[in-house]
Design a protein around this motif. Sequence first.
Motif, short mmCIF file in Angstrom:
data_model
loop_
_atom_site.label_atom_id
_atom_site.label_comp_id
_atom_site.label_asym_id
_atom_site.label_seq_id
_atom_site.Cartn_x
_atom_site.Cartn_y
_atom_site.Cartn_z
N GLN A 273 -47.22 18.95 0.57
CA GLN A 273 -47.86 20.05 1.31
C GLN A 273 -49.16 19.61 1.98
O GLN A 273 -49.58 20.16 2.99
N MET A 274 -49.82 18.63 1.36
CA MET A 274 -51.16 18.29 1.80
C MET A 274 -51.19 17.32 2.98
O MET A 274 -52.26 16.90 3.40
N TRP A 314 -55.06 22.98 -4.02
CA TRP A 314 -55.38 22.94 -2.59
C TRP A 314 -56.40 21.84 -2.31
O TRP A 314 -56.58 21.42 -1.18
N ASN A 315 -57.11 21.49 -3.33
CA ASN A 315 -58.28 20.65 -3.16
C ASN A 315 -58.36 19.57 -4.21
O ASN A 315 -57.85 19.73 -5.31
N ILE A 322 -60.41 23.54 1.35
CA ILE A 322 -59.26 24.33 1.82
C ILE A 322 -59.68 25.50 2.71
O ILE A 322 -58.98 25.85 3.66
N ARG A 325 -60.03 24.12 5.97
CA ARG A 325 -58.80 23.51 6.47
C ARG A 325 -57.76 24.55 6.88
O ARG A 325 -57.29 24.54 8.01
N TRP A 326 -57.40 25.43 5.97
CA TRP A 326 -56.34 26.39 6.26
C TRP A 326 -56.79 27.84 6.12
O TRP A 326 -55.99 28.76 6.23
N LEU A 340 -56.19 32.32 -0.27
CA LEU A 340 -55.62 31.01 -0.63
C LEU A 340 -55.54 30.87 -2.16
O LEU A 340 -54.58 30.31 -2.69
N LEU A 344 -51.87 30.47 -4.34
CA LEU A 344 -51.59 29.31 -5.18
C LEU A 344 -51.42 29.68 -6.65
O LEU A 344 -50.52 29.19 -7.33
N GLU A 357 -64.72 25.12 -5.20
CA GLU A 357 -63.63 25.89 -4.60
C GLU A 357 -63.78 27.36 -5.00
O GLU A 357 -63.53 28.27 -4.20
#
Length: 540
Positions: A273-274, A314-315, A322, A325-326, A340, A344, A357
């Motif tokens: 995914q990353m 995510w990180n 993240i 990023r997204w 996000l 997750l 995060e």
Amino acid sequence: MMNFSKKDWWKQAVIYQIYPKSFQDSNGDGIGDLPGILSRLDYLQKLGVDALWLCPVFASPQADNGYDVADYQAIDPMFGSLDDMRTLIREAKARGIGILLDLVLNHTSDQHRWFQAACQSRDNPCHDYYVWRDGEPGVLPNDMRAAFGGPAWTYVPAVGQYYFHQFAPQQPDLNWFNPAVRQELYRMIRFWMEEGVEGFRLDVIDQVAKEPDRKITANGPHLMEFLRELNRETWGGANLVTVGEAWGANLDRARQYSAPDGTVFSMVFQFEQMVLDHTGNKWEPKDFALPQLKESIARWQKGLHGCGWNSLFWNNHDLPRIVSRWGDDGAHRVDSAKALAVALHGLQGTPYIYQGEELGMTNVDFPLEDLRDLESINAYHELIAKGEPEELAMAHIHRMMRDNARTPMQWTAGPNAGFTTGTPWMKLNPNHTQINAEAALADPDSVFYTYQKLIALRKEHPVFVEGDFTLLCPEDKQVFAYLRRGAGQELLAAVNLSGQEAAFDLPEAFRGCTPLLATQGAPRDGVLRPWEAVLWLRSL
Ligand code: GLC
Ligand code: CA
């Protein structure tokens, strides 16, 4: 309080990753350290995490920030002492928090005594601890390249040979085909087990069985044999959590690594995914849309259900933030960070939270002189040498550089965000005056409390751990929605991963249910607000 003697305790756990250099400084030298971590245990306990993965704190010249280990059994004086580590292990455990160490078994530092000896003569017993090939100066064994730029071979005149390094020249690869090397590593791991750690993260572990003559790095033919031996000789049967970093893992491999019989690891970090938003070269952006991400997540969720275990992240210290990023690190920073998080943490697997995060910390756009990572600095020079215009090269570096993750933790709005009283080894993100732990703790609507809630929910409702996975509306470009079913419960996650309103019809079965968690107040009928996330639960 996590009960670490319970079998597979890590399936219920949430793990927090600490980058020790940037977490909390205790003595004013500008570098985070173990006593600093100790002083923040209350904060971590409040968040509710069960274990801390510490990036390497072993003796190291820091060419790659500790991923170049000079002595696996010594704590680098910059981080403290072995006694500090013992205190941290003990004090964390008293709060129900386990400590995970980061083992770099693929390579050592060039300052490790094994490598120093290896360079002295071909007859030294340590010579064969590393991977050497004959050659003339200037005539390399082959054209393999190192991950941080330049050739994968470096010449040592004293022995008239080249040594192999998949990363920087200061990170010579260990020769796992030499049984003595493997035994040295196992002994060292048993030492840390006796010190009471609760587990390990295994750095680039799928690369240990490399065969450079055949240009094989990840997934060498002998890999599984080595990893099963590693398990048997160390943590096999010990009820620890182990997570292997495996950039080269596909589903098939991951099933073997995380097989329920516990013969390899508890789980792996895979990166499918990353890497969706670049070409494979992380400095080359590529467009991607939400359906691709959902398809990939769904395939891994289904593919490991009942026959393996996912890690959810995510990180980490190698990835950009993240929310930048997204998500949306501008006007929707808080809402997108929450969205996000919910997306997750509703999945099956063990979630990892990377320091900051939980505050919605963001990327930085520092000039070259303020970057600290050898990877981004080397990459910048390579992009310029290839003729990429200055501004574009810098934009590509900023977007993906590891420095984004490594700016000091933002604790307060005060000087250096409370990270240090001295001069920080790396500049802080200037937004620390707004984004910091103190502000987050004082605000009941902060990102912090969404993470706290998600961690608590995972412990309260068995469906989070056990439920299977069904993706809803796979083609929807805004909404990530899925069902989890198991343990007599059904969980529905509906997350708008866009900055525009999105249509979403609550499935019939959930009408009338009160949401378990809703990030923007009472949900509206038939629509999700921008970056809104909601979880519903019902009994079956
Ligand atoms: C892993 C680590 C990264 C390090 C590399 C070499 O990918 O996460 O930080 O640079 O291995 O050890
Ligand atoms: Ca310090």
